[in-house]
Write a protein that holds these residues in place. Structure first.
Motif, PDB file in Angstrom:
ATOM      1  N   THR A  39      37.023  36.504  81.232  1.00 10.41           N
ATOM      2  CA  THR A  39      38.404  36.055  81.433  1.00 10.41           C
ATOM      3  C   THR A  39      38.996  35.324  80.236  1.00 10.41           C
ATOM      4  O   THR A  39      40.203  35.419  79.987  1.00 10.41           O
ATOM      5  CB  THR A  39      38.490  35.126  82.652  1.00 10.41           C
ATOM      6  OG1 THR A  39      37.694  33.951  82.416  1.00 10.41           O
ATOM      7  CG2 THR A  39      37.997  35.836  83.905  1.00 10.41           C
ATOM      8  N   SER A  41      39.696  32.453  80.192  1.00 11.87           N
ATOM      9  CA  SER A  41      40.755  31.645  80.805  1.00 11.87           C
ATOM     10  C   SER A  41      40.163  30.858  81.961  1.00 11.87           C
ATOM     11  O   SER A  41      39.537  31.450  82.849  1.00 11.87           O
ATOM     12  CB  SER A  41      41.890  32.544  81.311  1.00 11.87           C
ATOM     13  OG  SER A  41      42.714  31.865  82.234  1.00 11.87           O
ATOM     14  N   GLY A  43      41.819  29.165  84.372  1.00 15.10           N
ATOM     15  CA  GLY A  43      42.536  29.432  85.608  1.00 15.10           C
ATOM     16  C   GLY A  43      42.118  30.737  86.257  1.00 15.10           C
ATOM     17  O   GLY A  43      41.890  30.800  87.468  1.00 15.10           O
ATOM     18  N   LEU A  44      42.005  31.802  85.451  1.00 10.98           N
ATOM     19  CA  LEU A  44      41.621  33.103  85.984  1.00 10.98           C
ATOM     20  C   LEU A  44      40.168  33.098  86.434  1.00 10.98           C
ATOM     21  O   LEU A  44      39.813  33.730  87.439  1.00 10.98           O
ATOM     22  CB  LEU A  44      41.848  34.185  84.928  1.00 10.98           C
ATOM     23  CG  LEU A  44      41.676  35.640  85.396  1.00 10.98           C
ATOM     24  CD1 LEU A  44      42.631  35.937  86.560  1.00 10.98           C
ATOM     25  CD2 LEU A  44      41.921  36.604  84.241  1.00 10.98           C
ATOM     26  N   ASN A 179      42.362  20.114  79.589  1.00 12.72           N
ATOM     27  CA  ASN A 179      43.364  20.200  80.655  1.00 12.72           C
ATOM     28  C   ASN A 179      43.288  21.578  81.299  1.00 12.72           C
ATOM     29  O   ASN A 179      43.563  22.588  80.665  1.00 12.72           O
ATOM     30  CB  ASN A 179      44.763  19.958  80.082  1.00 12.72           C
ATOM     31  CG  ASN A 179      45.832  19.965  81.167  1.00 12.72           C
ATOM     32  OD1 ASN A 179      45.538  19.693  82.323  1.00 12.72           O
ATOM     33  ND2 ASN A 179      47.051  20.299  80.778  1.00 12.72           N
ATOM     34  N   SER A 181      44.510  24.382  83.833  1.00 12.61           N
ATOM     35  CA  SER A 181      45.666  24.842  84.594  1.00 12.61           C
ATOM     36  C   SER A 181      45.208  25.817  85.677  1.00 12.61           C
ATOM     37  O   SER A 181      44.634  26.868  85.381  1.00 12.61           O
ATOM     38  CB  SER A 181      46.674  25.538  83.673  1.00 12.61           C
ATOM     39  OG  SER A 181      47.717  26.110  84.426  1.00 12.61           O
ATOM     40  N   ILE A 183      47.196  27.346  87.837  1.00 13.73           N
ATOM     41  CA  ILE A 183      48.197  28.371  88.136  1.00 13.73           C
ATOM     42  C   ILE A 183      48.343  29.400  87.019  1.00 13.73           C
ATOM     43  O   ILE A 183      49.026  30.401  87.187  1.00 13.73           O
ATOM     44  CB  ILE A 183      49.568  27.721  88.412  1.00 13.73           C
ATOM     45  CG1 ILE A 183      50.045  26.942  87.184  1.00 13.73           C
ATOM     46  CG2 ILE A 183      49.509  26.819  89.635  1.00 13.73           C
ATOM     47  CD1 ILE A 183      51.459  26.394  87.329  1.00 13.73           C
ATOM     48  N   ASN A 184      47.670  29.169  85.901  1.00 12.97           N
ATOM     49  CA  ASN A 184      47.732  30.115  84.792  1.00 12.97           C
ATOM     50  C   ASN A 184      46.648  31.177  84.983  1.00 12.97           C
ATOM     51  O   ASN A 184      45.468  30.923  84.754  1.00 12.97           O
ATOM     52  CB  ASN A 184      47.536  29.397  83.453  1.00 12.97           C
ATOM     53  CG  ASN A 184      47.630  30.348  82.270  1.00 12.97           C
ATOM     54  OD1 ASN A 184      48.020  31.515  82.413  1.00 12.97           O
ATOM     55  ND2 ASN A 184      47.248  29.866  81.099  1.00 12.97           N
ATOM     56  N   LEU A 185      47.045  32.366  85.412  1.00 15.48           N
ATOM     57  CA  LEU A 185      46.089  33.443  85.670  1.00 15.48           C
ATOM     58  C   LEU A 185      46.118  34.503  84.579  1.00 15.48           C
ATOM     59  O   LEU A 185      45.658  35.630  84.783  1.00 15.48           O
ATOM     60  CB  LEU A 185      46.385  34.088  87.032  1.00 15.48           C
ATOM     61  CG  LEU A 185      46.335  33.147  88.245  1.00 15.48           C
ATOM     62  CD1 LEU A 185      46.561  33.925  89.530  1.00 15.48           C
ATOM     63  CD2 LEU A 185      45.016  32.390  88.295  1.00 15.48           C
ATOM     64  N   GLU A 186      46.643  34.137  83.418  1.00 14.78           N
ATOM     65  CA  GLU A 186      46.643  35.073  82.294  1.00 14.78           C
ATOM     66  C   GLU A 186      45.240  35.175  81.711  1.00 14.78           C
ATOM     67  O   GLU A 186      44.443  34.228  81.757  1.00 14.78           O
ATOM     68  CB  GLU A 186      47.614  34.596  81.214  1.00 14.78           C
ATOM     69  CG  GLU A 186      49.067  34.604  81.649  1.00 14.78           C
ATOM     70  CD  GLU A 186      49.990  34.140  80.527  1.00 14.78           C
ATOM     71  OE1 GLU A 186      49.481  33.834  79.437  1.00 14.78           O
ATOM     72  OE2 GLU A 186      51.211  34.093  80.754  1.00 14.78           O
ATOM     73  N   GLY A 188      42.569  35.731  78.550  1.00 12.35           N
ATOM     74  CA  GLY A 188      42.488  35.497  77.115  1.00 12.35           C
ATOM     75  C   GLY A 188      41.849  36.685  76.412  1.00 12.35           C
ATOM     76  O   GLY A 188      41.391  37.635  77.036  1.00 12.35           O
ATOM     77  N   TRP A 193      43.864  42.856  81.633  1.00  6.97           N
ATOM     78  CA  TRP A 193      43.682  41.903  82.737  1.00  6.97           C
ATOM     79  C   TRP A 193      42.752  42.483  83.794  1.00  6.97           C
ATOM     80  O   TRP A 193      41.848  41.807  84.281  1.00  6.97           O
ATOM     81  CB  TRP A 193      45.045  41.578  83.348  1.00  6.97           C
ATOM     82  CG  TRP A 193      45.012  40.407  84.305  1.00  6.97           C
ATOM     83  CD1 TRP A 193      45.291  39.103  84.022  1.00  6.97           C
ATOM     84  CD2 TRP A 193      44.693  40.451  85.699  1.00  6.97           C
ATOM     85  NE1 TRP A 193      45.148  38.325  85.149  1.00  6.97           N
ATOM     86  CE2 TRP A 193      44.790  39.128  86.198  1.00  6.97           C
ATOM     87  CE3 TRP A 193      44.330  41.467  86.589  1.00  6.97           C
ATOM     88  CZ2 TRP A 193      44.535  38.797  87.534  1.00  6.97           C
ATOM     89  CZ3 TRP A 193      44.077  41.143  87.915  1.00  6.97           C
ATOM     90  CH2 TRP A 193      44.177  39.838  88.386  1.00  6.97           C
TER      91      TRP A 193
END
Length: 438
Positions: A39, A41, A43-44, A179, A181, A183-186, A188, A193
């Motif tokens: 991911t 990410s 969030g994801l 930090n 996030s 709600i950020n499901l983007e 990297g 995706w």
């Protein structure tokens, strides 16, 4: 050895310990590296952990109906045979015997040995011997009897929860360096995706894997109709909660690029929270966690060829169903599982072994989810002490999630899929050859 019956010695506590003790093992600590790699990410990645938990709970709620209606030793094999016939049941048992349980034992033994090497700064040349010794020791414990193995499972469950609770509770209260996030499901990196998320979901599926195995010892539960659904539902709900929480702490303490591909991320996070000595103590707790999961897979895996031999009268079925004289444990299935597992230790790697076994087992899991619909029409008078809630929505969610994992794995890792499918299909000539010799 005498061919006697398995003993009903496992209580709700033992069943719950088997579910949670088998599920909570290496995955929660070491699959975070693979999920983060896919991911890139936080969030994801956390969304993947949560969604996998929801799918596992829906699957557990669905299978619990079959488990209470058919509370026999062998678990999933019994459900498949009742729905699809003996050949499909044999293929599942075959896949579990030669791929699923040995691969789990091999993967967990490898990760146990790896962490032991890192903890005591031992030479990596000792990795394979230590992994094999680990697998042998757990098999030895199980040959001492179901009661001993279940007790070990309960004890290791309590111990393994200590480092998890320590990391979660202290980690949530400690200011993080990153930090996160939610709600950020983007995604990297430069991959798509869908490809990244499907890879992450496959990795998390291994971490949640193991809940179905409690059905293998249903014939040894004191009250399977009452205790089996409770163990599956309560166990998976609690596991989902702590999995999400501990991964949140990992991402709170370490940036994604330090977690991705890093099998020591849990130990590093523990070191940041508790210092060098405290980090080592947590690592010891993690080792006990892995050992407990290894014991759970060994205990449940031994029962699969035993149950298969009871149903399929092969030439060597009588040997597979013989139990040890004093402890009533299937000896030959235990030795076969150990030998295959040790062979996989010599040639496999942690992620390769776990990804192969997850695809194969999700295929049969989807068939089991469909079995609820089929048996309700085929066997309407079958006693069902428990029925899946929110039918048909719950099993449909489980089916859709399983199909998504299967399709995306086939698209992104075709060689892995072909390997698992080929090994499974080898069971067809074995089945008919065995029937001919019988």
């Amino acid at each position: 050895m005498e061919n006697k019956k398995l003993q009903r010695e496992i209580s709700l506590t033992g069943a719950l310990s088997t579910v949670m003790g088998t599920v909570i093992g290496a995955g929660v600590f070491f699959k975070a590296a693979a999920v983060a790699s896919h991911t890139q990410s936080a969030g994801l990645a956390l969304f993947a952990w949560l969604l996998a938990g929801v799918l596992a709970i829906c699957g557990g709620l669905t299978v619990a109906e079959l488990a209470t209606a058919i509370p026999k030793t062998g678990g999933a094999i019994q459900y498949i045979e009742a729905t699809y016939g003996k050949v499909m049941a044999f293929l599942l048992g075959w896949a579990q015997t030669i791929i699923y349980y040995p691969a789990n034992i091999a993967a967990l033994s490898i990760i146990f040995a790896t962490q032991l090497m890192n903890l005591f700064h031992l030479s990596q040349q000792a990795l394979i011997p230590v992994a094999i010794i680990t697998a042998i020791s757990v098999t030895g414990i199980n040959l001492l009897g179901t009661r001993v193995a279940a007790r070990v499972q309960s004890i290791t469950l309590i111990i393994k929860l200590l480092p998890i609770f320590a990391i979660v509770l202290y980690g949530l209260l400690t200011p993080g360096a990153v930090n996160v996030s939610l709600i950020n499901l983007e995604i990297g990196g430069d991959q798509s995706w869908v490809a990244g998320f499907s890879g992450a979901l496959l990795a998390t599926s291994f971490a949640y894997d193991g809940w179905l195995n409690v059905g293998n010892v249903a014939g040894e539960l004191k009250n399977p109709e009452r205790d089996l659904p409770k163990a599956i539902i309560l166990g998976l709900s609690f596991v989902t909660l702590i999995y999400w929480a501990i991964n949140f702490v990992f991402f709170k303490l370490l940036p994604v690029d330090q977690i991705a591909g890093n099998l020591n991320a849990a130990s590093e996070a523990a070191g940041l929270l508790f210092g060098t000595i405290g980090g080592k103590l947590v690592t010891i707790g993690i080792l006990i966690s892995v050992y407990g999961a290894l014991n759970g897979y060994t205990m449940t895996g031994i029962r699969v060829p035993y149950a298969l031999a009871l149903q399929t009268k092969f030439r060597f079925s009588s040997s597979l169903t013989k139990l040890t004289r004093r402890t009533y444990v299937p000896l030959l299935p235990a030795l076969i599982q150990l030998v295959i597992g040790c062979g996989m230790i010599l040639v496999g790697s942690f992620d390769l072994l776990t990804d192969m076994l997850i695809f194969v087992m999700w295929f049969f899991s989807v068939l089991i989810f469909f079995a609820v619909f089929i048996l309700r029409k085929k066997e309407p008078t079958l006693a069902r002490p428990y029925k899946v809630p929110l039918y048909p929505t719950t099993p449909i969610i489980a089916i859709v999630g399983g199909l998504f994992i299967l399709i995306m794995t086939a698209m992104t890792q075709p060689i892995l899929v072909l390997s698992g499918v080929s090994l499974t299909l080898l069971g067809i000539p074995v089945y008919y050859l065995g029937q001919k010799k019988a």
